[in-house]
Write a protein that holds these residues in place. Structure first.
Motif, mmCIF file in Angstrom:
data_model
loop_
_atom_site.group_PDB
_atom_site.id
_atom_site.type_symbol
_atom_site.label_atom_id
_atom_site.label_comp_id
_atom_site.label_asym_id
_atom_site.label_seq_id
_atom_site.Cartn_x
_atom_site.Cartn_y
_atom_site.Cartn_z
ATOM 1 N N CYS A 40 5.258 -11.131 2.342
ATOM 2 C CA CYS A 40 4.488 -10.181 1.535
ATOM 3 C C CYS A 40 3.819 -10.941 0.394
ATOM 4 O O CYS A 40 4.479 -11.666 -0.348
ATOM 5 C CB CYS A 40 5.399 -9.094 0.981
ATOM 6 S SG CYS A 40 4.562 -7.963 -0.153
ATOM 7 N N GLN A 67 -3.176 -8.765 -7.086
ATOM 8 C CA GLN A 67 -3.426 -7.891 -8.227
ATOM 9 C C GLN A 67 -4.863 -8.019 -8.717
ATOM 10 O O GLN A 67 -5.457 -9.095 -8.655
ATOM 11 C CB GLN A 67 -2.475 -8.252 -9.374
ATOM 12 C CG GLN A 67 -1.015 -8.032 -9.036
ATOM 13 C CD GLN A 67 -0.692 -6.576 -8.786
ATOM 14 O OE1 GLN A 67 -1.074 -5.719 -9.568
ATOM 15 N NE2 GLN A 67 -0.018 -6.305 -7.694
ATOM 16 N N GLU A 118 -0.777 -5.055 -1.283
ATOM 17 C CA GLU A 118 0.179 -6.018 -0.751
ATOM 18 C C GLU A 118 -0.264 -6.369 0.662
ATOM 19 O O GLU A 118 -0.554 -5.488 1.472
ATOM 20 C CB GLU A 118 1.593 -5.442 -0.712
ATOM 21 C CG GLU A 118 2.202 -5.264 -2.082
ATOM 22 C CD GLU A 118 3.622 -4.744 -2.016
ATOM 23 O OE1 GLU A 118 4.449 -5.211 -2.826
ATOM 24 O OE2 GLU A 118 3.903 -3.874 -1.167
ATOM 25 N N PRO A 175 1.586 -10.077 -2.832
ATOM 26 C CA PRO A 175 0.913 -9.123 -3.712
ATOM 27 C C PRO A 175 -0.406 -9.714 -4.221
ATOM 28 O O PRO A 175 -0.487 -10.904 -4.534
ATOM 29 C CB PRO A 175 1.898 -8.935 -4.864
ATOM 30 C CG PRO A 175 3.204 -9.477 -4.373
ATOM 31 C CD PRO A 175 2.851 -10.537 -3.385
ATOM 32 N N GLN A 211 -0.415 -13.224 -6.188
ATOM 33 C CA GLN A 211 0.910 -13.347 -6.786
ATOM 34 C C GLN A 211 1.837 -14.151 -5.873
ATOM 35 O O GLN A 211 1.465 -14.507 -4.752
ATOM 36 C CB GLN A 211 1.490 -11.954 -7.045
ATOM 37 C CG GLN A 211 0.591 -11.060 -7.874
ATOM 38 C CD GLN A 211 0.364 -11.589 -9.270
ATOM 39 O OE1 GLN A 211 1.312 -11.780 -10.022
ATOM 40 N NE2 GLN A 211 -0.881 -11.834 -9.640
ATOM 41 N N LYS A 270 9.905 -9.667 2.660
ATOM 42 C CA LYS A 270 10.161 -8.280 2.315
ATOM 43 C C LYS A 270 10.095 -7.422 3.569
ATOM 44 O O LYS A 270 9.290 -7.686 4.464
ATOM 45 C CB LYS A 270 9.084 -7.849 1.309
ATOM 46 C CG LYS A 270 9.254 -6.517 0.683
ATOM 47 C CD LYS A 270 8.161 -6.350 -0.386
ATOM 48 C CE LYS A 270 8.220 -4.985 -1.018
ATOM 49 N NZ LYS A 270 7.147 -4.807 -2.006
ATOM 50 N N TYR A 272 0.911 -8.035 4.064
ATOM 51 C CA TYR A 272 2.115 -8.392 4.828
ATOM 52 C C TYR A 272 1.697 -9.157 6.072
ATOM 53 O O TYR A 272 0.890 -8.665 6.866
ATOM 54 C CB TYR A 272 2.879 -7.136 5.273
ATOM 55 C CG TYR A 272 3.578 -6.415 4.162
ATOM 56 C CD1 TYR A 272 4.946 -6.561 3.977
ATOM 57 C CD2 TYR A 272 2.886 -5.576 3.295
ATOM 58 C CE1 TYR A 272 5.609 -5.884 2.955
ATOM 59 C CE2 TYR A 272 3.535 -4.899 2.287
ATOM 60 C CZ TYR A 272 4.897 -5.061 2.118
ATOM 61 O OH TYR A 272 5.552 -4.390 1.112
#
Length: 155
Positions: free
Chosen positions: A136, A140, A147, A138, A31, A36, A149
């Motif tokens: 970050c 899926q 996630e 993501p 994604q 973050k 990082y």
């Protein structure tokens, strides 16, 4: 966090996608990355791996407890409904596989990094980095996601 080039970010993404695909038998969709704060609730499990060498900082792989059980189930090829010592070991090994392969990819392109053994954290926890926020990403897949990082700087 200092800005990392795409050439330094892509090995983390490609390797995580490859390992999740091969070990958990899932199709992974990466994604849109965002900055973050790395803060997690009591429902989260976080794999922490330190990085030293030409890159330094840490990499976190975060997931909910439900997702951690689902990943451990896929890795063990049996149903795991709670995070016990066996499931925790499997999740930690996922971090080890991803980061060990990342180190190999970097080594083959002339970038030297070393990694620490993975540490698994559970519960309300936050991680600070020099810049305050981490990159970050993501990832899926059917039934959930993780996630990734990246709190890294070039040495």
């Amino acid at each position: 966090m200092a800005t990392l080039s795409v050439e330094l970010i892509n090995p983390f993404l490609a390797t995580a996608k490859k390992i999740l695909s091969e070990v958990c038998f899932v199709e992974v969709a990466i994604q849109k990355p965002n900055l973050k704060e790395a803060a997690f609730t009591s429902n989260h499990w976080v794999i922490i791996v330190g990085v030293t060498g030409q890159l330094h900082g840490h990499v976190l792989i975060a997931m909910t407890e439900k997702q951690a059980c689902a990943i451990a189930s896929k890795m063990a090829m049996m149903e795991i409904s709670q995070m016990d010592d066996f499931a925790s070991s499997a999740i930690s090994e996922l971090g080890n596989m991803i980061m060990g392969n990342v180190a190999t990819v970097f080594s083959s392109s002339g970038v030297g990094i070393d990694i620490t053994p993975p540490t698994l954290s559970h519960g309300n926890v936050s991680f600070a980095s020099k810049g305050g926020k981490s990159l970050c990403v993501p990832m899926q897949f059917e039934g959930g996601g993780i996630e990734l990082y990246l709190a890294l700087q070039q040495a």
